[in-house]
Structure formats: structure tokens, C-alpha cells
Design a protein around this motif. Structure first.
Motif, PDB file in Angstrom:
ATOM      1  N   GLN A  57       0.853  -1.191   0.000  1.00  0.00           N
ATOM      2  CA  GLN A  57       0.000   0.000   0.000  1.00  0.00           C
ATOM      3  C   GLN A  57       0.891   1.245   0.000  1.00  0.00           C
ATOM      4  OE1 GLN A  57      -3.365   0.055  -0.311  1.00  0.00           O
ATOM      5  NE2 GLN A  57      -3.274  -2.171  -0.518  1.00  0.00           N
ATOM      6  N   SER A  58       1.372   1.632  -1.175  1.00  0.00           N
ATOM      7  CA  SER A  58       2.278   2.778  -1.290  1.00  0.00           C
ATOM      8  C   SER A  58       1.570   4.056  -0.861  1.00  0.00           C
ATOM      9  CB  SER A  58       2.749   2.916  -2.745  1.00  0.00           C
ATOM     10  OG  SER A  58       3.537   4.068  -2.902  1.00  0.00           O
ATOM     11  N   GLY A  59       2.282   4.874  -0.063  1.00  0.00           N
ATOM     12  CA  GLY A  59       1.687   6.138   0.336  1.00  0.00           C
ATOM     13  C   GLY A  59       2.254   6.638   1.650  1.00  0.00           C
ATOM     14  N   TRP A  60       1.618   7.683   2.159  1.00  0.00           N
ATOM     15  CA  TRP A  60       2.062   8.359   3.371  1.00  0.00           C
ATOM     16  C   TRP A  60       1.288   7.866   4.594  1.00  0.00           C
ATOM     17  CZ3 TRP A  60       6.111  11.711   3.561  1.00  0.00           C
ATOM     18  CH2 TRP A  60       6.558  12.254   2.348  1.00  0.00           C
ATOM     19  N   SER A  61       1.962   7.844   5.731  1.00  0.00           N
ATOM     20  CA  SER A  61       1.299   7.672   7.018  1.00  0.00           C
ATOM     21  C   SER A  61       1.816   8.769   7.947  1.00  0.00           C
ATOM     22  CB  SER A  61       1.589   6.289   7.613  1.00  0.00           C
ATOM     23  OG  SER A  61       2.983   6.100   7.811  1.00  0.00           O
ATOM     24  N   PHE A  62       1.012   9.170   8.925  1.00  0.00           N
ATOM     25  CA  PHE A  62       1.333  10.339   9.733  1.00  0.00           C
ATOM     26  C   PHE A  62       1.221  10.012  11.213  1.00  0.00           C
ATOM     27  CE2 PHE A  62      -0.309  11.728   5.655  1.00  0.00           C
ATOM     28  CZ  PHE A  62       0.652  12.634   5.247  1.00  0.00           C
ATOM     29  N   LEU A  78      14.473  29.502  -0.351  1.00  0.00           N
ATOM     30  CA  LEU A  78      13.243  29.099   0.322  1.00  0.00           C
ATOM     31  C   LEU A  78      12.348  28.317  -0.634  1.00  0.00           C
ATOM     32  CD1 LEU A  78      12.376  32.393   2.239  1.00  0.00           C
ATOM     33  CD2 LEU A  78      13.327  30.283   3.211  1.00  0.00           C
ATOM     34  N   PHE A  79      11.762  27.244  -0.135  1.00  0.00           N
ATOM     35  CA  PHE A  79      10.871  26.401  -0.932  1.00  0.00           C
ATOM     36  C   PHE A  79       9.557  26.188  -0.196  1.00  0.00           C
ATOM     37  CE2 PHE A  79      15.068  25.260  -2.395  1.00  0.00           C
ATOM     38  CZ  PHE A  79      14.914  25.016  -3.756  1.00  0.00           C
ATOM     39  N   THR A  80       8.484  26.151  -0.962  1.00  0.00           N
ATOM     40  CA  THR A  80       7.239  25.590  -0.456  1.00  0.00           C
ATOM     41  C   THR A  80       7.350  24.084  -0.628  1.00  0.00           C
ATOM     42  OG1 THR A  80       5.904  27.517  -1.044  1.00  0.00           O
ATOM     43  CG2 THR A  80       4.753  25.422  -0.796  1.00  0.00           C
ATOM     44  N   VAL A  81       7.286  23.342   0.477  1.00  0.00           N
ATOM     45  CA  VAL A  81       7.355  21.887   0.404  1.00  0.00           C
ATOM     46  C   VAL A  81       5.994  21.312   0.744  1.00  0.00           C
ATOM     47  CG1 VAL A  81       9.827  21.769   0.880  1.00  0.00           C
ATOM     48  CG2 VAL A  81       8.230  21.711   2.779  1.00  0.00           C
ATOM     49  N   ARG A  82       5.682  20.212   0.073  1.00  0.00           N
ATOM     50  CA  ARG A  82       4.428  19.516   0.347  1.00  0.00           C
ATOM     51  C   ARG A  82       4.585  18.055  -0.059  1.00  0.00           C
ATOM     52  NH1 ARG A  82       2.601  22.461  -4.700  1.00  0.00           N
ATOM     53  NH2 ARG A  82       2.257  24.277  -3.369  1.00  0.00           N
ATOM     54  N   PRO A  83       4.024  17.140   0.702  1.00  0.00           N
ATOM     55  CA  PRO A  83       4.104  15.724   0.337  1.00  0.00           C
ATOM     56  C   PRO A  83       3.339  15.443  -0.956  1.00  0.00           C
ATOM     57  CG  PRO A  83       3.479  15.998   2.651  1.00  0.00           C
ATOM     58  CD  PRO A  83       3.358  17.338   2.004  1.00  0.00           C
ATOM     59  N   THR A  84       3.975  14.728  -1.879  1.00  0.00           N
ATOM     60  CA  THR A  84       3.328  14.349  -3.133  1.00  0.00           C
ATOM     61  C   THR A  84       3.047  12.851  -3.142  1.00  0.00           C
ATOM     62  OG1 THR A  84       5.349  13.782  -4.360  1.00  0.00           O
ATOM     63  CG2 THR A  84       4.732  16.123  -4.265  1.00  0.00           C
ATOM     64  N   ASP A  85       2.250  12.428  -4.133  1.00  0.00           N
ATOM     65  CA  ASP A  85       1.880  11.017  -4.225  1.00  0.00           C
ATOM     66  C   ASP A  85       3.076  10.119  -4.511  1.00  0.00           C
ATOM     67  OD1 ASP A  85      -0.720  11.767  -3.802  1.00  0.00           O
ATOM     68  OD2 ASP A  85      -1.290  11.731  -5.923  1.00  0.00           O
ATOM     69  N   GLY A  90       9.140  18.337  -3.318  1.00  0.00           N
ATOM     70  CA  GLY A  90       9.297  19.548  -4.108  1.00  0.00           C
ATOM     71  C   GLY A  90      10.680  20.151  -4.065  1.00  0.00           C
ATOM     72  N   VAL A  91      11.651  19.438  -3.490  1.00  0.00           N
ATOM     73  CA  VAL A  91      13.031  19.916  -3.498  1.00  0.00           C
ATOM     74  C   VAL A  91      13.948  18.706  -3.306  1.00  0.00           C
ATOM     75  CG1 VAL A  91      12.989  20.416  -1.014  1.00  0.00           C
ATOM     76  CG2 VAL A  91      14.707  21.499  -2.466  1.00  0.00           C
ATOM     77  N   PHE A  92      15.092  18.726  -4.004  1.00  0.00           N
ATOM     78  CA  PHE A  92      16.107  17.688  -3.854  1.00  0.00           C
ATOM     79  C   PHE A  92      17.343  18.333  -3.223  1.00  0.00           C
ATOM     80  CE2 PHE A  92      13.451  16.062  -7.322  1.00  0.00           C
ATOM     81  CZ  PHE A  92      13.215  14.765  -6.877  1.00  0.00           C
ATOM     82  N   PRO A  93      17.560  18.126  -1.915  1.00  0.00           N
ATOM     83  CA  PRO A  93      18.623  18.844  -1.204  1.00  0.00           C
ATOM     84  C   PRO A  93      20.030  18.587  -1.745  1.00  0.00           C
ATOM     85  CG  PRO A  93      17.055  17.925   0.358  1.00  0.00           C
ATOM     86  CD  PRO A  93      16.715  17.348  -0.976  1.00  0.00           C
ATOM     87  N   SER A 142       6.155  20.223 -17.115  1.00  0.00           N
ATOM     88  CA  SER A 142       4.999  20.154 -16.230  1.00  0.00           C
ATOM     89  C   SER A 142       4.548  21.556 -15.828  1.00  0.00           C
ATOM     90  CB  SER A 142       5.355  19.342 -14.974  1.00  0.00           C
ATOM     91  OG  SER A 142       4.369  19.510 -13.980  1.00  0.00           O
ATOM     92  N   LYS A 143       3.335  21.921 -16.220  1.00  0.00           N
ATOM     93  CA  LYS A 143       2.789  23.220 -15.808  1.00  0.00           C
ATOM     94  C   LYS A 143       2.668  23.290 -14.289  1.00  0.00           C
ATOM     95  CE  LYS A 143      -1.017  26.457 -16.502  1.00  0.00           C
ATOM     96  NZ  LYS A 143      -1.164  26.741 -15.059  1.00  0.00           N
ATOM     97  N   LYS A 144       2.316  22.171 -13.668  1.00  0.00           N
ATOM     98  CA  LYS A 144       2.195  22.144 -12.212  1.00  0.00           C
ATOM     99  C   LYS A 144       3.523  22.513 -11.554  1.00  0.00           C
ATOM    100  CE  LYS A 144       1.215  18.983  -8.374  1.00  0.00           C
ATOM    101  NZ  LYS A 144       0.824  17.599  -8.002  1.00  0.00           N
ATOM    102  N   MET A 145       4.634  21.981 -12.084  1.00  0.00           N
ATOM    103  CA  MET A 145       5.931  22.281 -11.479  1.00  0.00           C
ATOM    104  C   MET A 145       6.362  23.720 -11.773  1.00  0.00           C
ATOM    105  SD  MET A 145       6.569  19.776  -9.614  1.00  0.00           S
ATOM    106  CE  MET A 145       7.916  20.748  -8.940  1.00  0.00           C
TER     107      MET A 145
END
Length: 281
Positions: A57-62, A78-85, A90-93, A142-145
Motif C-alpha cells: 500500500q504505497s503512500g504516506w502515514s502520519f 526558500l521552498f514551499t514543500v508539500r508531500p506528493t503522491d 518539491g526539493v532535492f537537497p 509540467s505546468k504544475k511544477m
């Protein structure tokens, strides 16, 4: 009141995972390279606020409720970060050292540079270069990116910086730039192993990297400053990137190496792809 901590930190890695702090959110994610044992006790890992898995079951748990998005500083940007599917944020350190290299080249130029950033993702290199006074063409399929990168630009007070935001297929765009006679002082590119353009054009690094680099050199100015190539594809070692860049470059100097994420003291670094940095002699 103390300022909140907004920086990134690799806390630990091992047993196929990495534990990272993005500002005040602690996140555990898969990391295939981390085949060694973790350096921190399990009690530290158990504090992760969010965990991502790709098994069954691929995905996030909190462990606790976290914001849908928040701000984190990586490499002075500075980046806006958010968990994606896909488990990304949203950033590769690992790219942060490359941004510093690019800013140094821009400073050494002693004049504004016109830079093309391909496969530009959420804008790390774009914004680092804009901070250094460059004019940047930011391109991603990607327009989203691209929208995400523009949000990051505003976060860094760069909403009005000289950045062209382009949603397009990289190879088609390069062919058009060649016909238009538009030239750039430097190019940054981070091609994926596999990708799709805006009209589902197929990009496969094994088939397309050589032609892509040839096109890049055709849109460079007569006296360019640099080309920075990075890659996460397994098997694309620093020697591989050295070889492909050396067949395109006319003179100059090529430095290659592994990208890495350095942890807090007491843990081990993570190798995270390769880079080849060409600069004019």
C-alpha cells in the motif's frame, strides 16, 4: 520570541531509508542507496511526523497532523514543500552544492549572465541564479511544477526577477531556439531517466542524452560561462558524465563527482547521483 527553524537537515540514513527534517517536520522516506545500518537509535526514527513507503500500500502515514504545505530553506533558497503522491516534497537537497557552484560562476563573470535551466523542476537553480543577478529561462514540461517554481520565486522575493517561465518539451524548445538564433551564457540541466513532454513526447536518457547535449551546445553563446549537468539515473557515474560532456565541449574544464547529502554529526552521508560541471577556460 525565537525565529522558527526553517532549514533542512539530514538526520540519519540506513536500512534503505532516510530521516530528514524539513523545517520543523521530521520525515522518513525510502532511500535505496542507504544499505548500511542507521546511526541513530530507533527511538529517533520513531519520532518521524510523516513516513512514506513504496511497499504494497504505497503512500504516506502520519504520526501527527502536519500542514498540507510549509516553508523550508535549502541551500539559501526558500521552498514551499508539500508531500506528493510519489513521496517527493518539491526539493532535492543534494542539488544545493550545485546552486552554490553556479552562483560562484555568476559572480566571477562580473556581468549579468543569461542562463537556460532545463528540466527545472521547482526552481532551485533558477532562484539561486536569479539571486546572483542572472537572467534565467526556466523550462519544465509540467505546468504544475512551473507554477510551483513561480510560487517559490515569490517566496524568495523574486516574483519580479528577470525569469522567463516556459512550459514545453525540452528538445522541441531547443530546436526552436536554434532556429531563432537565441543564445545563452550558461545551461543547467537535470534530465530524468524517463519523462514525457508537454504533448507526451518521450524522453529516455539512454537514447536521448547525447543529442540533448549536442543541442545544448548549439544554443550556447560564442564565449559561454558554464554547463552544469546532473543526473540521478543508476549507472550514470561521474566518469560516464565526464565522457559524454567531453565529446560536446570545445575546450574548457570539466569537474565531475557524486552529489551527496551530508548529515548532522554522527550519521553517514547519502550519495545522490552524479554531476559534471563544465566551465570555459
Amino acid at each position: 520570541m525565537a525565529e522558527p527553524n526553517r532549514s533542512y537537515q539530514l538526520v540519519d540514513a540506513g536500512a534503505g531509508r532516510k530521516l530528514e527534517r524539513f523545517a520543523d517536520v521530521l520525515i522518513s522516506r525510502p532511500c535505496a542507496q542507504a544499505v548500511w545500518r542507521p546511526s541513530r537509535p530507533q527511538s529517533v526514527w520513531d519520532q518521524a511526523d510523516a513516513s512514506f513507503t513504496r511497499e504494497q500500500q504505497s503512500g504516506w502515514s502520519f504520526r501527527r497532523k502536519i500542514p498540507s504545505e510549509w516553508t523550508c530553506e535549502v541551500g539559501g533558497v526558500l521552498f514551499t514543500v508539500r508531500p506528493t503522491d510519489f513521496g517527493h516534497l518539491g526539493v532535492f537537497p543534494e542539488h544545493a552544492f550545485g546552486w552554490q557552484w553556479l552562483q560562484q560562476r555568476a559572480t566571477e563573470a562580473k556581468q549579468p549572465l543569461n542562463i537556460l535551466n532545463l528540466f527545472a523542476y521547482s526552481g532551485g537553480a533558477t532562484l539561486a541564479l536569479a539571486k546572483a543577478g542572472c537572467e534565467v529561462c526556466h523550462l519544465d514540461a509540467s505546468k504544475k511544477m512551473v507554477d510551483w517554481a513561480r510560487q517559490n520565486a515569490a517566496l524568495n522575493q523574486l516574483a519580479n526577477a528577470p525569469i522567463r517561465w516556459i512550459v514545453d518539451d525540452v528538445q522541441k524548445f531547443l530546436h526552436r531556439e536554434i532556429r531563432r538564433g537565441r543564445r545563452y551564457d550558461g545551461i543547467v540541466l537535470d534530465p530524468p531517466s524517463f519523462g514525457r513532454g508537454t504533448n507526451q513526447e518521450l524522453f529516455k536518457i539512454d537514447n536521448d542524452l547525447i543529442e540533448l547535449l549536442d543541442l545544448c551546445w548549439q544554443v550556447l553563446a560564442p564565449n559561454p560561462a558554464f554547463v552544469f549537468l546532473s543526473c540521478h539515473t543508476p549507472g550514470y557515474t561521474p566518469i560516464v558524465l565526464q565522457n559524454v560532456v567531453s565529446q560536446c565541449a570545445k575546450g574548457g574544464q570539466i569537474n565531475t563527482g557524486e552529489m551527496r547529502i551530508d548529515p548532522q554529526p554522527g550519521s553517514l552521508p547519502i550519495p545522490s547521483g552524479s554531476f559534471a560541471a563544465w566551465q570555459n577556460a
